[in-house]
Each structure stands twice: as C-alpha cells, then as structure tokens.
Design a protein around this motif. Structure first.
Motif, short mmCIF file in Angstrom:
data_model
loop_
_atom_site.label_atom_id
_atom_site.label_comp_id
_atom_site.label_asym_id
_atom_site.label_seq_id
_atom_site.Cartn_x
_atom_site.Cartn_y
_atom_site.Cartn_z
N MET A 1 0.84 -1.19 0.00
CA MET A 1 0.00 0.00 0.00
C MET A 1 0.89 1.26 0.00
O MET A 1 1.94 1.28 0.59
CB MET A 1 -0.88 0.04 1.25
CG MET A 1 -1.94 -1.02 1.34
SD MET A 1 -3.37 -0.52 0.43
CE MET A 1 -4.42 -1.91 0.76
N SER A 2 0.39 2.28 -0.68
CA SER A 2 1.08 3.56 -0.66
C SER A 2 0.70 4.30 0.62
O SER A 2 -0.15 3.87 1.38
CB SER A 2 0.71 4.38 -1.89
OG SER A 2 -0.65 4.74 -1.84
N ALA A 3 1.31 5.46 0.82
CA ALA A 3 1.05 6.24 2.03
C ALA A 3 -0.42 6.62 2.15
O ALA A 3 -0.95 6.75 3.25
CB ALA A 3 1.92 7.49 2.04
N ASP A 4 -1.11 6.83 1.02
CA ASP A 4 -2.52 7.23 1.09
C ASP A 4 -3.47 6.03 1.09
O ASP A 4 -4.68 6.18 1.00
CB ASP A 4 -2.87 8.19 -0.04
CG ASP A 4 -2.75 7.55 -1.42
OD1 ASP A 4 -2.41 6.36 -1.53
OD2 ASP A 4 -3.03 8.26 -2.41
N PRO A 7 -3.46 0.75 -3.43
CA PRO A 7 -2.56 -0.37 -3.75
C PRO A 7 -1.32 0.14 -4.49
O PRO A 7 -1.40 1.11 -5.26
CB PRO A 7 -3.41 -1.26 -4.66
CG PRO A 7 -4.82 -0.90 -4.33
CD PRO A 7 -4.80 0.56 -3.95
N PHE A 8 -0.20 -0.50 -4.26
CA PHE A 8 1.08 -0.07 -4.84
C PHE A 8 0.98 0.20 -6.33
O PHE A 8 1.39 1.25 -6.82
CB PHE A 8 2.16 -1.14 -4.55
CG PHE A 8 3.49 -0.82 -5.16
CD1 PHE A 8 4.32 0.12 -4.58
CD2 PHE A 8 3.91 -1.44 -6.33
CE1 PHE A 8 5.55 0.44 -5.13
CE2 PHE A 8 5.13 -1.13 -6.89
CZ PHE A 8 5.95 -0.19 -6.30
N VAL A 9 0.42 -0.74 -7.10
CA VAL A 9 0.40 -0.59 -8.55
C VAL A 9 -0.52 0.54 -9.01
O VAL A 9 -0.42 0.99 -10.14
CB VAL A 9 0.04 -1.91 -9.28
CG1 VAL A 9 1.11 -2.95 -9.05
CG2 VAL A 9 -1.33 -2.40 -8.89
N ALA A 14 6.06 4.00 -12.60
CA ALA A 14 6.49 3.13 -13.70
C ALA A 14 5.35 2.22 -14.15
O ALA A 14 5.14 2.01 -15.36
CB ALA A 14 7.71 2.31 -13.28
N TYR A 15 4.62 1.68 -13.20
CA TYR A 15 3.49 0.83 -13.55
C TYR A 15 2.40 1.64 -14.25
O TYR A 15 1.84 1.21 -15.26
CB TYR A 15 2.92 0.13 -12.31
CG TYR A 15 1.67 -0.65 -12.64
CD1 TYR A 15 1.74 -1.88 -13.27
CD2 TYR A 15 0.41 -0.13 -12.37
CE1 TYR A 15 0.59 -2.59 -13.60
CE2 TYR A 15 -0.75 -0.81 -12.69
CZ TYR A 15 -0.65 -2.05 -13.32
OH TYR A 15 -1.78 -2.73 -13.66
N LEU A 16 2.07 2.81 -13.73
CA LEU A 16 1.04 3.65 -14.34
C LEU A 16 1.40 4.01 -15.78
O LEU A 16 0.55 3.97 -16.67
CB LEU A 16 0.80 4.91 -13.51
CG LEU A 16 0.17 4.70 -12.13
CD1 LEU A 16 0.21 5.99 -11.32
CD2 LEU A 16 -1.25 4.17 -12.26
#
Length: 148
Positions: A1-4, A7-9, A14-16
């Motif tokens: 999970m990101s700070a907000d 989900p990471f992806v 880079a994924y986006l």
C-alpha cells in the motif's frame, strides 16, 4: 500500500506509465499490424517521417530498442525499399537512415491514422488537460534523459 492507502500498482509511476502506454497503444498497434508492419518498423518510419535523416544510434533512443535490433529493423525496411542508408566509412551505426518515396507513401496513411487515434483517446480530456499531459510527459522524458 502507498502512504494514502492505495494499492502499490495504482500509485507507482512506472506501472502507471506502462499500463497507460499499453492501453493507449494496443488499438493502434493492431492497425500497424494490418498495414504489414511491426511496432518497431512503424516507430522507425514515423521517426523518419519528419524528413530528418537519423543514425542507428539516434533511432535506438527514439524507438525504444537496442542497437542490434534497430539495425535489423532498418535492414528489413531497406530491403523493402522503405529506407535508404548512407553508409558511414567507419561505423555502420553512424550511417544516416532516411525514408524513400516508397517509405513516405507507406507511413503517411499510418501517421494520419495515429493522429485520429490520438484524437479519440484525448477526446476524454479537455484541450488544456491534454496539453498538460503531453507537456508533463515530455518534461519527464527530458529530465530522465539528462540524468542517466
């Protein structure tokens, strides 16, 4: 999970970028295939469509492939009569590649199709947001290119 909490992806740049590129490109790449070209062949022809000759080394950066692969693509395009290569006496990678009249005729309809495809994709956004998106991507490319 990101700070907000996403989900990471869903938050990883880079994924986006990769996912957006795939989603935007797939439909148009089917048109490229229907025209009898591979994606790298299309990229070489499109890159050369501005009438500026380029070296193999310059093409590698623009078409997103390694030098041996780009050399093979240019060899195929040259055999098909779509490009000509001004041989360098010392290094084949430094020879200038340019479109022939046949190459211009082959790429011109695809360039028009690419513009129509882009217009359909960007129709979801306003003109200002579309311009900002492109400007941000160009700036990212510029920054990443100069900080290698």
């Amino acid at each position: 999970m990101s700070a907000d909490g996403a989900p990471f992806v869903d938050d990883y740049l880079a994924y986006l970028l990769a996912r957006a590129s795939t989603l935007v490109s797939d439909e148009f790449h089917r048109e490229v295939a229907a025209a009898g070209l591979g994606v790298l062949e299309w990229r070489v022809l499109a890159t050369l469509s501005d009438a500026q000759a380029r070296t193999i080394n310059q093409l590698t950066d623009i078409v997103l492939a390694k030098q041996p692969t780009v050399t093979k693509v240019v060899d195929r395009l040259e055999a098909a009569g779509d490009v000509v290569r001004g041989e360098s006496a010392t290094d084949r990678r430094q020879s200038l590649v340019r479109l022939t009249d046949a190459g211009v005729a082959r790429v011109t309809p695809l360039l028009a199709s690419a513009r129509r495809h882009e217009a359909r994709v960007l129709a979801r956004f306003g003109q200002t947001q579309s311009a900002q998106l492109k400007d941000s991507l160009r700036e990212l490319i510029e920054q990443m290119t100069h900080h290698r």
